[in-house]
Design a protein around this motif. Structure first.
Motif, PDB file in Angstrom:
ATOM      1  N   LYS A  93     -12.821   3.166  -1.277  1.00  0.00           N
ATOM      2  CA  LYS A  93     -11.388   2.846  -0.358  1.00  0.00           C
ATOM      3  C   LYS A  93     -10.691   4.128  -0.198  1.00  0.00           C
ATOM      4  O   LYS A  93     -10.651   4.860  -1.032  1.00  0.00           O
ATOM      5  CB  LYS A  93     -10.540   2.048  -1.230  1.00  0.00           C
ATOM      6  CG  LYS A  93     -11.257   0.659  -1.779  1.00  0.00           C
ATOM      7  CD  LYS A  93     -11.234  -0.283  -0.479  1.00  0.00           C
ATOM      8  CE  LYS A  93     -11.686  -1.736  -0.954  1.00  0.00           C
ATOM      9  NZ  LYS A  93     -12.889  -1.796  -1.914  1.00  0.00           N
ATOM     10  N   LYS A  94     -10.166   4.171   1.118  1.00  0.00           N
ATOM     11  CA  LYS A  94      -9.790   5.518   1.679  1.00  0.00           C
ATOM     12  C   LYS A  94      -8.388   5.820   1.047  1.00  0.00           C
ATOM     13  O   LYS A  94      -7.802   7.027   1.032  1.00  0.00           O
ATOM     14  CB  LYS A  94      -9.489   5.436   3.131  1.00  0.00           C
ATOM     15  CG  LYS A  94      -8.810   4.503   3.684  1.00  0.00           C
ATOM     16  CD  LYS A  94      -8.588   4.619   5.110  1.00  0.00           C
ATOM     17  CE  LYS A  94      -7.465   3.829   5.808  1.00  0.00           C
ATOM     18  NZ  LYS A  94      -7.364   3.928   6.898  1.00  0.00           N
ATOM     19  N   GLY A  95      -7.726   4.927   0.434  1.00  0.00           N
ATOM     20  CA  GLY A  95      -6.296   4.966  -0.214  1.00  0.00           C
ATOM     21  C   GLY A  95      -6.230   6.212  -1.113  1.00  0.00           C
ATOM     22  O   GLY A  95      -5.349   6.940  -1.155  1.00  0.00           O
ATOM     23  N   SER A  96      -7.184   6.130  -2.137  1.00  0.00           N
ATOM     24  CA  SER A  96      -7.381   7.188  -3.122  1.00  0.00           C
ATOM     25  C   SER A  96      -7.422   8.765  -2.414  1.00  0.00           C
ATOM     26  O   SER A  96      -7.130   9.851  -3.179  1.00  0.00           O
ATOM     27  CB  SER A  96      -8.427   6.989  -4.234  1.00  0.00           C
ATOM     28  OG  SER A  96      -8.443   5.629  -4.635  1.00  0.00           O
ATOM     29  N   PHE A  97      -8.028   8.831  -1.118  1.00  0.00           N
ATOM     30  CA  PHE A  97      -8.126  10.120  -0.595  1.00  0.00           C
ATOM     31  C   PHE A  97      -6.872  10.336   0.474  1.00  0.00           C
ATOM     32  O   PHE A  97      -7.117  11.620   1.096  1.00  0.00           O
ATOM     33  CB  PHE A  97      -9.532  10.305   0.028  1.00  0.00           C
ATOM     34  CG  PHE A  97     -10.609   9.798  -1.056  1.00  0.00           C
ATOM     35  CD1 PHE A  97     -11.139  10.812  -1.781  1.00  0.00           C
ATOM     36  CD2 PHE A  97     -10.960   8.658  -1.020  1.00  0.00           C
ATOM     37  CE1 PHE A  97     -12.253  10.358  -2.496  1.00  0.00           C
ATOM     38  CE2 PHE A  97     -11.897   8.109  -2.038  1.00  0.00           C
ATOM     39  CZ  PHE A  97     -12.763   9.225  -2.619  1.00  0.00           C
ATOM     40  N   GLU A  98      -6.110   9.459   0.527  1.00  0.00           N
ATOM     41  CA  GLU A  98      -4.836   9.941   1.504  1.00  0.00           C
ATOM     42  C   GLU A  98      -3.763  10.382   0.671  1.00  0.00           C
ATOM     43  O   GLU A  98      -2.686  10.968   1.084  1.00  0.00           O
ATOM     44  CB  GLU A  98      -4.463   8.738   2.089  1.00  0.00           C
ATOM     45  CG  GLU A  98      -5.262   7.950   2.935  1.00  0.00           C
ATOM     46  CD  GLU A  98      -4.689   6.694   3.541  1.00  0.00           C
ATOM     47  OE1 GLU A  98      -5.277   6.321   4.768  1.00  0.00           O
ATOM     48  OE2 GLU A  98      -3.922   6.089   2.932  1.00  0.00           O
ATOM     49  N   ILE A  99      -3.745  10.632  -0.696  1.00  0.00           N
ATOM     50  CA  ILE A  99      -2.558  10.985  -1.509  1.00  0.00           C
ATOM     51  C   ILE A  99      -2.580  12.387  -1.628  1.00  0.00           C
ATOM     52  O   ILE A  99      -1.401  13.030  -1.585  1.00  0.00           O
ATOM     53  CB  ILE A  99      -2.918  10.556  -3.192  1.00  0.00           C
ATOM     54  CG1 ILE A  99      -3.059   9.100  -3.049  1.00  0.00           C
ATOM     55  CG2 ILE A  99      -1.861  11.032  -4.018  1.00  0.00           C
ATOM     56  CD1 ILE A  99      -3.455   8.563  -4.592  1.00  0.00           C
ATOM     57  N   GLY A 100      -3.578  13.349  -1.172  1.00  0.00           N
ATOM     58  CA  GLY A 100      -3.562  14.683  -1.346  1.00  0.00           C
ATOM     59  C   GLY A 100      -3.806  15.153  -2.682  1.00  0.00           C
ATOM     60  O   GLY A 100      -4.190  14.621  -3.552  1.00  0.00           O
ATOM     61  N   GLY A 101      -3.966  16.421  -2.882  1.00  0.00           N
ATOM     62  CA  GLY A 101      -4.257  17.254  -4.309  1.00  0.00           C
ATOM     63  C   GLY A 101      -5.692  17.514  -4.374  1.00  0.00           C
ATOM     64  O   GLY A 101      -6.732  17.023  -3.414  1.00  0.00           O
ATOM     65  N   THR A 102      -6.228  17.803  -5.483  1.00  0.00           N
ATOM     66  CA  THR A 102      -7.830  17.946  -5.679  1.00  0.00           C
ATOM     67  C   THR A 102      -8.544  16.939  -6.319  1.00  0.00           C
ATOM     68  O   THR A 102      -7.724  16.285  -7.031  1.00  0.00           O
ATOM     69  CB  THR A 102      -7.952  19.251  -6.729  1.00  0.00           C
ATOM     70  OG1 THR A 102      -6.986  20.423  -6.202  1.00  0.00           O
ATOM     71  CG2 THR A 102      -9.224  19.743  -6.880  1.00  0.00           C
ATOM     72  N   ILE A 103      -9.619  16.711  -5.757  1.00  0.00           N
ATOM     73  CA  ILE A 103     -10.391  15.560  -6.247  1.00  0.00           C
ATOM     74  C   ILE A 103     -11.512  16.039  -6.990  1.00  0.00           C
ATOM     75  O   ILE A 103     -12.216  16.897  -6.722  1.00  0.00           O
ATOM     76  CB  ILE A 103     -11.119  14.600  -4.979  1.00  0.00           C
ATOM     77  CG1 ILE A 103      -9.910  14.162  -3.976  1.00  0.00           C
ATOM     78  CG2 ILE A 103     -11.956  13.612  -5.826  1.00  0.00           C
ATOM     79  CD1 ILE A 103      -9.123  12.974  -4.693  1.00  0.00           C
ATOM     80  N   TYR A 104     -11.642  15.383  -8.283  1.00  0.00           N
ATOM     81  CA  TYR A 104     -12.602  15.875  -9.252  1.00  0.00           C
ATOM     82  C   TYR A 104     -13.674  14.550  -9.320  1.00  0.00           C
ATOM     83  O   TYR A 104     -13.227  13.482 -10.088  1.00  0.00           O
ATOM     84  CB  TYR A 104     -12.244  15.869 -10.668  1.00  0.00           C
ATOM     85  CG  TYR A 104     -11.010  17.459 -10.706  1.00  0.00           C
ATOM     86  CD1 TYR A 104     -11.605  18.461 -11.094  1.00  0.00           C
ATOM     87  CD2 TYR A 104      -9.772  17.013 -10.517  1.00  0.00           C
ATOM     88  CE1 TYR A 104     -10.837  19.615 -10.994  1.00  0.00           C
ATOM     89  CE2 TYR A 104      -8.972  18.177 -10.342  1.00  0.00           C
ATOM     90  CZ  TYR A 104      -9.421  19.390 -10.634  1.00  0.00           C
ATOM     91  OH  TYR A 104      -8.697  20.506 -10.862  1.00  0.00           O
ATOM     92  N   ARG A 117       0.801  -1.282   0.002  1.00  0.00           N
ATOM     93  CA  ARG A 117       0.014  -0.018   0.079  1.00  0.00           C
ATOM     94  C   ARG A 117       1.003   1.259  -0.033  1.00  0.00           C
ATOM     95  O   ARG A 117       0.647   2.159  -0.714  1.00  0.00           O
ATOM     96  CB  ARG A 117      -0.990  -0.066   1.291  1.00  0.00           C
ATOM     97  CG  ARG A 117      -1.781   1.196   1.382  1.00  0.00           C
ATOM     98  CD  ARG A 117      -2.464   1.018   2.521  1.00  0.00           C
ATOM     99  NE  ARG A 117      -3.171   2.345   2.946  1.00  0.00           N
ATOM    100  CZ  ARG A 117      -4.169   2.502   4.021  1.00  0.00           C
ATOM    101  NH1 ARG A 117      -4.243   1.487   4.659  1.00  0.00           N
ATOM    102  NH2 ARG A 117      -4.770   3.536   4.103  1.00  0.00           N
ATOM    103  N   HIS A 118       2.015   1.195   0.837  1.00  0.00           N
ATOM    104  CA  HIS A 118       2.843   2.439   0.799  1.00  0.00           C
ATOM    105  C   HIS A 118       3.395   2.853  -0.371  1.00  0.00           C
ATOM    106  O   HIS A 118       3.826   4.068  -0.951  1.00  0.00           O
ATOM    107  CB  HIS A 118       3.633   2.420   1.865  1.00  0.00           C
ATOM    108  CG  HIS A 118       3.165   2.191   3.302  1.00  0.00           C
ATOM    109  ND1 HIS A 118       2.590   3.078   4.041  1.00  0.00           N
ATOM    110  CD2 HIS A 118       2.914   1.035   4.004  1.00  0.00           C
ATOM    111  CE1 HIS A 118       2.193   2.718   5.165  1.00  0.00           C
ATOM    112  NE2 HIS A 118       2.469   1.436   5.399  1.00  0.00           N
ATOM    113  N   LEU A 119       3.935   1.672  -1.096  1.00  0.00           N
ATOM    114  CA  LEU A 119       4.576   1.787  -2.445  1.00  0.00           C
ATOM    115  C   LEU A 119       3.632   2.408  -3.214  1.00  0.00           C
ATOM    116  O   LEU A 119       4.017   3.488  -4.094  1.00  0.00           O
ATOM    117  CB  LEU A 119       5.325   0.597  -2.854  1.00  0.00           C
ATOM    118  CG  LEU A 119       5.723   0.466  -4.312  1.00  0.00           C
ATOM    119  CD1 LEU A 119       6.833   1.680  -4.322  1.00  0.00           C
ATOM    120  CD2 LEU A 119       6.287  -0.571  -4.821  1.00  0.00           C
ATOM    121  N   VAL A 120       2.405   1.966  -3.435  1.00  0.00           N
ATOM    122  CA  VAL A 120       1.270   2.505  -4.560  1.00  0.00           C
ATOM    123  C   VAL A 120       0.867   4.035  -4.206  1.00  0.00           C
ATOM    124  O   VAL A 120       0.992   4.735  -4.946  1.00  0.00           O
ATOM    125  CB  VAL A 120       0.010   1.648  -4.588  1.00  0.00           C
ATOM    126  CG1 VAL A 120      -1.120   2.363  -4.923  1.00  0.00           C
ATOM    127  CG2 VAL A 120       0.354   0.297  -4.697  1.00  0.00           C
TER     128      VAL A 120
END
Length: 433
Positions: free
Chosen positions: A306-317, A269-272
């Motif tokens: 899944k929360k992983g996509s929302f831990e990256i940061g940045g703007t979500i569209y 998960r951390h590598l992704v």
């Protein structure tokens, strides 16, 4: 005993010009005929029934009480415990066994009226001779005329994608390469959409994902990516495959910064997360396209993100995709059909009709964790697409319910029985554990 009215024959007769027009792109005339088809469907839908005593599929097998479980338990709390209270749990258990709200999301959506496809007429009876003749004509049109044309277009689109991206990939990095890459991806995606006789309506284009952002959408089918790339280019995220899909992945990554992972890397998960953050940090790269549900849902609901996509940061569209099942079922039931069978079903349908809504960009609030942010984005997509919002994990399609979910329900039940605290305090205790 009800019969299918003879006017339904007109529905089939009017359908054929629509599908030819969709194939050749006559949009204005096609929209007029589609409007007429919708009127016939509204008129005839209630008249085609299954058999005496059976409800329409959209109403479900059982009539549920929409009151949340917590409120029902609170009502039972007002009186001393009685043995009759166990009937509440019996009723909930029977409802879950007969028709739970999760597993039905992993099968094709049932229709109120028959769309002249064999795969959707299981529940419909009393079909007249004239309607049978119309259906036979439809089979000839779909399999003998439309299917060869669509397969040819698909072959042209896939070949062009491989050859074009491979050629563009030989150029040095720069504006010219990025421009040509976008041209190749857009052109080939639009050819593939034509191969599906796709009619796509894009709304609120001013909110389209921008470079350096993350595009998240509800997931119904593998063609979701083609539907979106028909209107803009994205960097895909996924696992490395073999066969034809692997050839396409290796070719496209040369021209576009897609993010492909090996099977072993997907488990890290951390590598992704690290690779995705590096991509988002570069504002010159295309927006990442992610489907946070992690599996295909039948386009009637949106399940847990899944929360992983929302831990990256940045703007979500956020993007909401809603298909019209009257013309063809886009849902991929991967546990029942392999990809070849699925594509055959898609290419022998009448058409793929869908609406795509681009929602305003969203950013994570300071007092918001990744799970809360994911739920907020999911709610926005569900509201816009007219979809049911469910808190369950889409992984339940193949996995068992987690023990933590079972234990939480058991604690709720035990609290009601022993009357030691409220449901709200129980939830707080569960979170602290």
């Amino acid at each position: 005993m009800w019969k299918v009215p003879s006017s339904l024959t007109k529905l089939g007769a009017m359908s054929f010009p629509f599908f030819f027009l969709t194939q050749h792109g006559s949009t204005e005339i096609m929209q007029f005929i589609r409007g007429r088809l919708t009127e016939w469907q509204l008129e005839l839908g209630p008249l085609i029934i299954f058999s005496v005593g059976y409800p329409f599929p959209s109403q479900g097998i059982i009539e549920r009480d929409e009151t949340p479980m917590e409120k029902e338990i609170a009502l039972l709390h007002r009186a001393d415990f009685e043995f009759s209270h166990i009937f509440y749990f019996c009723r909930k258990g029977m409802e879950a066994i007969v028709e739970d709200e999760v597993t039905q999301r992993f099968s094709s959506e049932e229709l109120l009226s028959w769309n002249l496809l064999t795969r959707t007429n299981v529940n419909f009876h009393y079909i007249s001779l004239r309607l049978t003749v119309v259906w036979v004509i439809g089979v000839v049109v779909r399999y003998c005329i439309l299917l060869p044309l669509r397969v040819s277009l698909a072959a042209i689109g896939i070949t062009s994608m491989i050859v074009g991206t491979t050629a563009v990939g030989q150029l040095p990095n720069g504006r010219v390469k990025n421009y040509l890459s976008e041209v190749v991806h857009l052109t080939c995606s639009r050819i593939l959409v034509r191969a599906l006789s796709g009619t796509i309506h894009y709304h609120n284009k001013e909110n389209r994902p921008q470079k350096g952002g993350i595009c998240v959408a509800n997931h119904t089918s593998p063609i979701d990516a083609i539907i979106l790339t028909n209107d803009g280019c994205y960097a895909m995220v996924g696992q490395v495959h073999g066969g034809l899909m692997g050839i396409i992945q290796r070719a496209t990554v040369k021209a576009c910064p897609h993010v492909w992972f090996e099977r072993s890397e997907m488990k890290d998960r951390h590598l992704v997360t690290k690779r995705l953050r590096e991509h988002v940090a570069d504002k010159s790269k295309l927006p990442i396209l992610i489907f946070p549900e992690g599996t295909c849902i039948n386009n009637t609901s949106v399940m847990m993100f899944k929360k992983g996509s929302f831990e990256i940061g940045g703007t979500i569209y956020p993007v909401a995709i809603k298909y019209d099942p009257q013309f063809g079922d886009a849902f991929w039931n991967s546990s029942k059909y392999n990809i070849v069978s699925y594509l055959l079903r898609i290419m022998t349908s009448w058409a793929i009709v869908c609406n795509v809504w681009y929602l305003p960009p969203m950013v994570r609030k300071e007092d918001e964790d990744a799970v809360q942010f994911a739920n907020r984005v999911r709610s926005a997509i569900a509201r816009q697409g007219g979809l049911t919002e469910l808190p369950w994990d889409g992984g339940l399609k193949r996995a068992k319910v987690k023990d933590t979910f079972k234990e939480e329900q058991q604690k709720n039940y035990s609290k009601m029985l022993v009357r030691n605290g409220s449901v709200g305090s129980l939830s707080a205790e569960t979170e602290s554990d």
